[in-house]
Design a protein around this motif. Sequence first.
Motif, PDB file in Angstrom:
ATOM      1  N   ALA A  62       0.712  -1.304  -0.052  1.00 42.35           N
ATOM      2  CA  ALA A  62       0.227   0.060  -0.088  1.00 42.35           C
ATOM      3  C   ALA A  62       0.802   1.301   0.037  1.00 42.35           C
ATOM      4  O   ALA A  62       0.607   2.226  -0.832  1.00 42.35           O
ATOM      5  CB  ALA A  62      -0.946   0.053   1.253  1.00 42.35           C
ATOM      6  N   TYR A  63       1.955   1.378   0.842  1.00 38.54           N
ATOM      7  CA  TYR A  63       2.829   2.421   0.763  1.00 38.54           C
ATOM      8  C   TYR A  63       3.304   2.740  -0.552  1.00 38.54           C
ATOM      9  O   TYR A  63       3.543   3.820  -1.018  1.00 38.54           O
ATOM     10  CB  TYR A  63       3.924   2.142   1.861  1.00 38.54           C
ATOM     11  N   GLN A  64       3.920   1.599  -1.117  1.00 34.58           N
ATOM     12  CA  GLN A  64       4.395   1.677  -2.563  1.00 34.58           C
ATOM     13  C   GLN A  64       3.614   2.151  -3.640  1.00 34.58           C
ATOM     14  O   GLN A  64       3.849   3.115  -4.244  1.00 34.58           O
ATOM     15  CB  GLN A  64       4.930   0.318  -3.041  1.00 34.58           C
ATOM     16  N   ALA A  65       2.259   1.789  -3.412  1.00 34.17           N
ATOM     17  CA  ALA A  65       1.171   2.589  -4.205  1.00 34.17           C
ATOM     18  C   ALA A  65       1.003   3.875  -3.786  1.00 34.17           C
ATOM     19  O   ALA A  65       0.932   4.892  -5.024  1.00 34.17           O
ATOM     20  CB  ALA A  65      -0.146   1.821  -3.905  1.00 34.17           C
ATOM     21  N   TYR A  66       0.859   4.669  -2.715  1.00 33.63           N
ATOM     22  CA  TYR A  66       0.785   5.961  -2.304  1.00 33.63           C
ATOM     23  C   TYR A  66       2.248   6.545  -2.897  1.00 33.63           C
ATOM     24  O   TYR A  66       2.008   7.653  -3.252  1.00 33.63           O
ATOM     25  CB  TYR A  66       0.666   5.827  -0.941  1.00 33.63           C
ATOM     26  N   GLU A  67       3.403   5.975  -2.751  1.00 33.20           N
ATOM     27  CA  GLU A  67       4.721   6.536  -3.544  1.00 33.20           C
ATOM     28  C   GLU A  67       4.471   6.702  -4.972  1.00 33.20           C
ATOM     29  O   GLU A  67       4.764   7.924  -5.549  1.00 33.20           O
ATOM     30  CB  GLU A  67       5.749   5.525  -3.457  1.00 33.20           C
ATOM     31  N   ALA A  68       3.582   5.854  -5.803  1.00 34.84           N
ATOM     32  CA  ALA A  68       3.388   6.146  -7.011  1.00 34.84           C
ATOM     33  C   ALA A  68       2.600   7.061  -7.261  1.00 34.84           C
ATOM     34  O   ALA A  68       2.716   7.981  -8.344  1.00 34.84           O
ATOM     35  CB  ALA A  68       3.258   4.821  -7.820  1.00 34.84           C
ATOM     36  N   ALA A  69       1.440   7.332  -6.389  1.00 33.98           N
ATOM     37  CA  ALA A  69       0.504   8.336  -6.707  1.00 33.98           C
ATOM     38  C   ALA A  69       1.228   9.821  -6.365  1.00 33.98           C
ATOM     39  O   ALA A  69       0.976  10.621  -7.330  1.00 33.98           O
ATOM     40  CB  ALA A  69      -0.610   8.164  -5.537  1.00 33.98           C
ATOM     41  N   LEU A  70       2.004   9.801  -5.557  1.00 29.94           N
ATOM     42  CA  LEU A  70       2.720  11.112  -4.971  1.00 29.94           C
ATOM     43  C   LEU A  70       3.858  11.378  -6.196  1.00 29.94           C
ATOM     44  O   LEU A  70       4.171  12.664  -6.399  1.00 29.94           O
ATOM     45  CB  LEU A  70       3.323  11.043  -3.683  1.00 29.94           C
ATOM     46  N   LYS A  71       4.478  10.275  -6.834  1.00 25.69           N
ATOM     47  CA  LYS A  71       5.286  10.366  -7.833  1.00 25.69           C
ATOM     48  C   LYS A  71       4.404  11.113  -9.050  1.00 25.69           C
ATOM     49  O   LYS A  71       5.078  12.030  -9.806  1.00 25.69           O
ATOM     50  CB  LYS A  71       5.977   9.235  -8.465  1.00 25.69           C
ATOM     51  N   ALA A  72       3.266  10.556  -9.322  1.00 21.80           N
ATOM     52  CA  ALA A  72       2.443  11.412 -10.202  1.00 21.80           C
ATOM     53  C   ALA A  72       2.034  12.729 -10.048  1.00 21.80           C
ATOM     54  O   ALA A  72       1.876  13.626 -10.972  1.00 21.80           O
ATOM     55  CB  ALA A  72       1.069  10.388 -10.734  1.00 21.80           C
ATOM     56  N   ASP A  73       1.594  12.895  -8.779  1.00 21.69           N
ATOM     57  CA  ASP A  73       1.153  14.350  -8.324  1.00 21.69           C
ATOM     58  C   ASP A  73       1.503  14.508  -6.903  1.00 21.69           C
ATOM     59  O   ASP A  73       0.920  13.918  -6.002  1.00 21.69           O
ATOM     60  CB  ASP A  73      -0.462  14.284  -8.302  1.00 21.69           C
ATOM     61  N   PRO A  74       2.389  15.029  -6.605  1.00 17.93           N
ATOM     62  CA  PRO A  74       2.990  15.461  -5.281  1.00 17.93           C
ATOM     63  C   PRO A  74       2.060  15.953  -4.324  1.00 17.93           C
ATOM     64  O   PRO A  74       2.375  16.094  -3.061  1.00 17.93           O
ATOM     65  CB  PRO A  74       4.148  16.169  -5.344  1.00 17.93           C
ATOM     66  N   THR A  75       0.876  16.759  -4.966  1.00 20.52           N
ATOM     67  CA  THR A  75       0.128  17.243  -3.856  1.00 20.52           C
ATOM     68  C   THR A  75      -1.129  16.664  -3.967  1.00 20.52           C
ATOM     69  O   THR A  75      -2.411  17.066  -3.541  1.00 20.52           O
ATOM     70  CB  THR A  75      -0.239  18.814  -4.698  1.00 20.52           C
TER      71      THR A  75
END
Length: 490
Positions: free
Chosen positions: A355-368
């Motif tokens: 789950a943490y890795q998925a959130y990292e991918a999300a923030l890589k796409a959009d840091p905000t």
Amino acid sequence: PGAMVMENFNPFVYHLDNVLLHLGATTMAFFLFRALGLRSWALAFGTALFGIHPMRCESVSWVTERKDVLYGLFYIAALLTYWKYITEKEGKTRWFLLTLGLGLLSYFSKIQAVSLPLSMLCLDYFAGRNLKSISLWVEKLPLFALSLVFGLVGIHFRGVAEGFKETGYQFTDRLFFATYSLCAYLWKLIAPFGLSAYYPYPKLGAIPALYYITPLVLAGIGWWVWRSARYGRDIVFGFLFFLVNIMFVLQFKGAGKAFMADRFTYIPYLGLFFILAKKYGDITEGRVKSALSGALPIIAAAFIGMCAVLTFFQNQTWQSSVALWDNVTAKHPQDALSWNNKGLALLDLNEDDKAYQAYEAALKADPTQFDALFNMAVTLNKLKKYPEAIKAYDRALAVKPDYADAYFSRGQVFVNAMEYTKAVADFEKSLQLNIKKPKHEVMSAIGNAYSGAKQYDRAVAAFDEAIKEKPEADYYFRKGNALAASGQMG
């Protein structure tokens, strides 16, 4: 009772219900196509398309979309009885009353049924009725009135549920989204590849050039449809039916975070399936000369076979939330919300690291991306990585500084990190921002923080506030512990 609860949560029951309703709608489509003149293999072709086209998957496989197959069943049945009303000489009153009753059931099933009187006008055109006749319009006044009432009620409740959200796009942008989605729906009719449970808006300021070309494509299609009228009404009827049923879901007003969806085509595609089946019949039965007449049955069988295979595989993406969002992130790897939702699905399965890795991918796409920041913080707290969790909450609050739940959640992390003064400040801040959480829960959390800081008098006062709001045994117990710790044993 326990066994009954388990049975109620068995997904097979819900999926079976959806499949049966879809079979009912497909049966109604068969009878409607037959009433409109399709016969033999053309009738089989059109019915098969309605039944197994991959764009059906979302409506049938997604339990929540039961309303789609339910409204579809009543909607098509209402069209069938209306066709009987306009073509049969006997029992007209009975057929019209049946149409009203079935239409009402469709309205109650889903707001998209508000297009019903427009679809009836399409049938009037196909039957050769005089659309300038006042009586033709007057007879539909009850249905237009129902459409207006149900439409306004639906819009009201969608607004209450915050379904209409401004996304920063201009109205001109939305016009291009509408033309693009129309073209996409037409394309996916014959090439149903790359289907997704979620089609995100393009990023602000980065709308692809293809979107701006689609009005020209539609203009060309419109010209072809208009030209076809000299040879018959079937193509015009099918496209008009498609348009009047799809136009209400073209997202001219922002509703949700996606601008198109496979499920939106459940009824609109009925008109396009009719065109394909009608032309198949015209060519194979010799009414229209074509070089493809000999090969057309093989092409049609191959297309149906392809649809069956694609539908089978598309259904696999609805086996679980993780499978669903795996598919979506594969199709839209730069969409932060998709990665966030995948993270939530993994978190529900206690796969915290993934789950943490998925959130990292999300923030890589959009840091905000606020949801990803917030959920990352929740995950880090669960992993007992308190300093990292606090930093994630800090980043989330930088994006939404007035989000009360974030303050409360960060306060809980401060308690876990034994930073009790900061925890109290966050809990009190959440109250100032009118957190939706019950006040007694927040006061209990404040009491726990004061107890951790060994400020027992303040802890007792906080628990008293919680008890005043809701006299739960747990609050009395915690207050008793605070009193005992302060030496007030009597």
